[in-house]
Design a protein around this motif. Structure first.
Motif, PDB file in Angstrom:
ATOM      1  N   UNK A  50      68.489  12.328  77.046  1.00 57.25           N
ATOM      2  CA  UNK A  50      68.384  13.566  76.517  1.00 57.25           C
ATOM      3  C   UNK A  50      69.886  14.142  76.965  1.00 57.25           C
ATOM      4  N   UNK A  51      70.616  13.702  77.734  1.00 60.16           N
ATOM      5  CA  UNK A  51      71.987  14.073  77.925  1.00 60.16           C
ATOM      6  C   UNK A  51      72.721  13.614  76.827  1.00 60.16           C
ATOM      7  N   UNK A  52      72.727  12.333  76.341  1.00 63.73           N
ATOM      8  CA  UNK A  52      73.522  11.734  75.284  1.00 63.73           C
ATOM      9  C   UNK A  52      73.240  12.655  74.012  1.00 63.73           C
ATOM     10  N   UNK A  53      71.982  12.865  73.570  1.00 62.87           N
ATOM     11  CA  UNK A  53      71.452  13.545  72.410  1.00 62.87           C
ATOM     12  C   UNK A  53      72.063  14.939  72.659  1.00 62.87           C
ATOM     13  N   UNK A  54      71.996  15.614  73.757  1.00 64.73           N
ATOM     14  CA  UNK A  54      72.449  16.901  73.850  1.00 64.73           C
ATOM     15  C   UNK A  54      73.923  17.020  73.558  1.00 64.73           C
ATOM     16  N   UNK A  55      74.766  16.133  74.180  1.00 61.51           N
ATOM     17  CA  UNK A  55      76.090  15.823  73.899  1.00 61.51           C
ATOM     18  C   UNK A  55      76.620  15.851  72.654  1.00 61.51           C
ATOM     19  N   UNK A  56      76.019  14.963  71.892  1.00 65.16           N
ATOM     20  CA  UNK A  56      75.852  14.695  70.536  1.00 65.16           C
ATOM     21  C   UNK A  56      75.743  15.958  69.641  1.00 65.16           C
ATOM     22  N   UNK A  57      74.691  16.630  69.947  1.00 66.66           N
ATOM     23  CA  UNK A  57      74.462  17.843  69.063  1.00 66.66           C
ATOM     24  C   UNK A  57      75.204  18.795  69.316  1.00 66.66           C
ATOM     25  N   UNK A  58      75.983  19.043  70.666  1.00 69.73           N
ATOM     26  CA  UNK A  58      76.914  20.111  71.085  1.00 69.73           C
ATOM     27  C   UNK A  58      78.256  19.698  70.388  1.00 69.73           C
ATOM     28  N   UNK A  59      78.751  18.477  70.341  1.00 67.42           N
ATOM     29  CA  UNK A  59      79.915  18.042  69.616  1.00 67.42           C
ATOM     30  C   UNK A  59      79.731  18.569  68.002  1.00 67.42           C
ATOM     31  N   UNK A  60      78.611  18.229  67.498  1.00 63.66           N
ATOM     32  CA  UNK A  60      78.441  18.797  66.027  1.00 63.66           C
ATOM     33  C   UNK A  60      78.393  20.005  65.958  1.00 63.66           C
ATOM     34  N   UNK A  61      77.954  21.044  66.745  1.00 61.79           N
ATOM     35  CA  UNK A  61      77.873  22.307  66.924  1.00 61.79           C
ATOM     36  C   UNK A  61      79.306  23.045  66.909  1.00 61.79           C
ATOM     37  N   UNK A  62      80.084  22.155  67.713  1.00 65.17           N
ATOM     38  CA  UNK A  62      81.297  22.844  68.173  1.00 65.17           C
ATOM     39  C   UNK A  62      82.391  22.424  66.878  1.00 65.17           C
ATOM     40  N   UNK A  63      82.064  21.243  66.286  1.00 63.38           N
ATOM     41  CA  UNK A  63      82.941  20.806  65.068  1.00 63.38           C
ATOM     42  C   UNK A  63      82.604  21.818  63.930  1.00 63.38           C
ATOM     43  N   UNK A  64      81.399  22.328  63.862  1.00 63.92           N
ATOM     44  CA  UNK A  64      80.849  23.089  62.645  1.00 63.92           C
ATOM     45  C   UNK A  64      81.076  24.651  62.902  1.00 63.92           C
ATOM     46  N   UNK A  65      81.791  25.039  64.325  1.00 63.56           N
ATOM     47  CA  UNK A  65      81.952  26.347  64.807  1.00 63.56           C
ATOM     48  C   UNK A  65      80.896  27.123  64.877  1.00 63.56           C
ATOM     49  N   UNK A  66      79.838  26.470  65.224  1.00 65.71           N
ATOM     50  CA  UNK A  66      78.689  27.089  65.707  1.00 65.71           C
ATOM     51  C   UNK A  66      78.625  27.766  67.130  1.00 65.71           C
ATOM     52  N   UNK A  67      79.393  26.970  67.949  1.00 63.76           N
ATOM     53  CA  UNK A  67      79.780  27.278  69.347  1.00 63.76           C
ATOM     54  C   UNK A  67      81.021  27.690  69.592  1.00 63.76           C
ATOM     55  N   UNK A  68      81.243  28.905  70.332  1.00 57.37           N
ATOM     56  CA  UNK A  68      82.407  29.128  70.818  1.00 57.37           C
ATOM     57  C   UNK A  68      83.335  28.386  71.515  1.00 57.37           C
ATOM     58  N   UNK A  69      84.568  28.221  71.643  1.00 53.38           N
ATOM     59  CA  UNK A  69      85.307  27.155  72.435  1.00 53.38           C
ATOM     60  C   UNK A  69      84.906  27.398  74.058  1.00 53.38           C
ATOM     61  N   UNK A  70      84.819  28.540  74.603  1.00 50.80           N
ATOM     62  CA  UNK A  70      84.489  28.693  75.702  1.00 50.80           C
ATOM     63  C   UNK A  70      83.216  28.340  76.153  1.00 50.80           C
ATOM     64  N   UNK A  71      82.103  28.473  75.400  1.00 49.83           N
ATOM     65  CA  UNK A  71      80.895  28.115  75.728  1.00 49.83           C
ATOM     66  C   UNK A  71      80.816  26.690  75.507  1.00 49.83           C
ATOM     67  N   UNK A  72      81.460  25.932  74.723  1.00 46.99           N
ATOM     68  CA  UNK A  72      81.393  24.634  74.384  1.00 46.99           C
ATOM     69  C   UNK A  72      82.147  23.765  75.605  1.00 46.99           C
ATOM     70  N   UNK A  73      83.204  24.560  76.015  1.00 43.73           N
ATOM     71  CA  UNK A  73      83.931  23.877  76.990  1.00 43.73           C
ATOM     72  C   UNK A  73      83.195  23.798  78.413  1.00 43.73           C
ATOM     73  N   UNK A  74      82.242  24.992  78.709  1.00 42.57           N
ATOM     74  CA  UNK A  74      81.424  25.060  79.891  1.00 42.57           C
ATOM     75  C   UNK A  74      80.437  24.308  79.875  1.00 42.57           C
ATOM     76  N   UNK A  75      79.575  24.207  78.834  1.00 46.10           N
ATOM     77  CA  UNK A  75      78.673  23.220  78.536  1.00 46.10           C
ATOM     78  C   UNK A  75      78.726  21.944  78.339  1.00 46.10           C
ATOM     79  N   UNK A  76      79.798  21.269  77.914  1.00 44.56           N
ATOM     80  CA  UNK A  76      80.207  19.988  77.887  1.00 44.56           C
ATOM     81  C   UNK A  76      80.643  19.489  79.041  1.00 44.56           C
ATOM     82  N   UNK A  77      81.308  20.173  79.985  1.00 41.30           N
ATOM     83  CA  UNK A  77      81.788  19.842  81.176  1.00 41.30           C
ATOM     84  C   UNK A  77      80.609  19.696  81.963  1.00 41.30           C
ATOM     85  N   UNK A  78      79.874  20.581  82.113  1.00 41.83           N
ATOM     86  CA  UNK A  78      78.298  20.345  82.639  1.00 41.83           C
ATOM     87  C   UNK A  78      77.451  19.224  82.384  1.00 41.83           C
ATOM     88  N   UNK A  79      77.667  18.886  81.038  1.00 42.24           N
ATOM     89  CA  UNK A  79      76.761  17.638  80.824  1.00 42.24           C
ATOM     90  C   UNK A  79      77.377  16.619  81.291  1.00 42.24           C
TER      91      UNK A  79
END
Length: 170
Positions: A50-79
């Motif tokens: 589940x962690x691997x899948x969540x990181x993959x989805x988060x990366x795709x959301x960041x690339x598509x600009x559906x997640x803000x940089x600050x939220x992406x940074x915090x979530x990705x660092x936590x994962x």
């Protein structure tokens, strides 16, 4: 020790029910384990998956600009921190994450890269927030160049062509 369970078994290991219930009796859960250690191992596999899948989805959301940089940074660092913690637990049963991803047919190239790098993309590519660099990044870069210059001088590399200074004299 990895087994040949499908990837879906990881996500539904705790709540999997028999497909065909007999009569009015409630369906009982399928047990994939025989003892506590096996159950813990399957839970760790499920968490890793589940962690691997969540990181993959988060990366795709960041690339598509559906997640803000600050939220992406915090979530990705936590994962990534959770992944590193889980890797210390699963080192014996999963020595190679790429092999784990291949066995369970996980085509998560974004997550694979992010886990190999170990930091969010905003840190890797030095994404500047609000137009100014953080002082820690500037200090680290300055120290890096200073140490490189000192090492070059200590090795008696006095000619400009022998040194690797990133200088622009234009």
């Amino acid at each position: 020790v990895l087994t040949n369970l499908s990837a879906a078994a990881f996500l539904t290991a705790r709540s999997m029910r028999h497909k065909y219930a007999v009569g009015r009796r409630a369906a009982s859960a399928n047990k994939l384990w025989c003892n506590k250690n096996e159950r813990r191992q399957y839970d760790d596999f499920a968490n890793l998956y589940s962690i691997i899948k969540m990181i993959d989805k988060l990366e795709k959301a960041y690339v598509n600009s559906t997640v803000a940089s600050a939220a992406y940074d915090a979530s990705c660092a936590e994962l990534i921190a959770k992944y590193k913690t889980l890797r210390t637990v699963t080192e014996d049963s999963v020595p190679n994450v790429q092999h784990f991803m291949a066995i369970y047919m996980m085509r998560c190239t974004s997550a694979r890269h992010r886990l190999q790098v170990g930091v969010p993309a905003t840190v890797e590519h030095r994404v500047e927030r609000s137009g100014k660099r953080t002082s820690a990044v500037s200090v680290a870069e300055c120290v890096h160049h200073y140490i490189g210059a000192m090492d070059t001088l200590k090795l008696n590399m006095c000619s400009f062509s022998a040194s690797n200074f990133p200088c622009n004299f234009a």
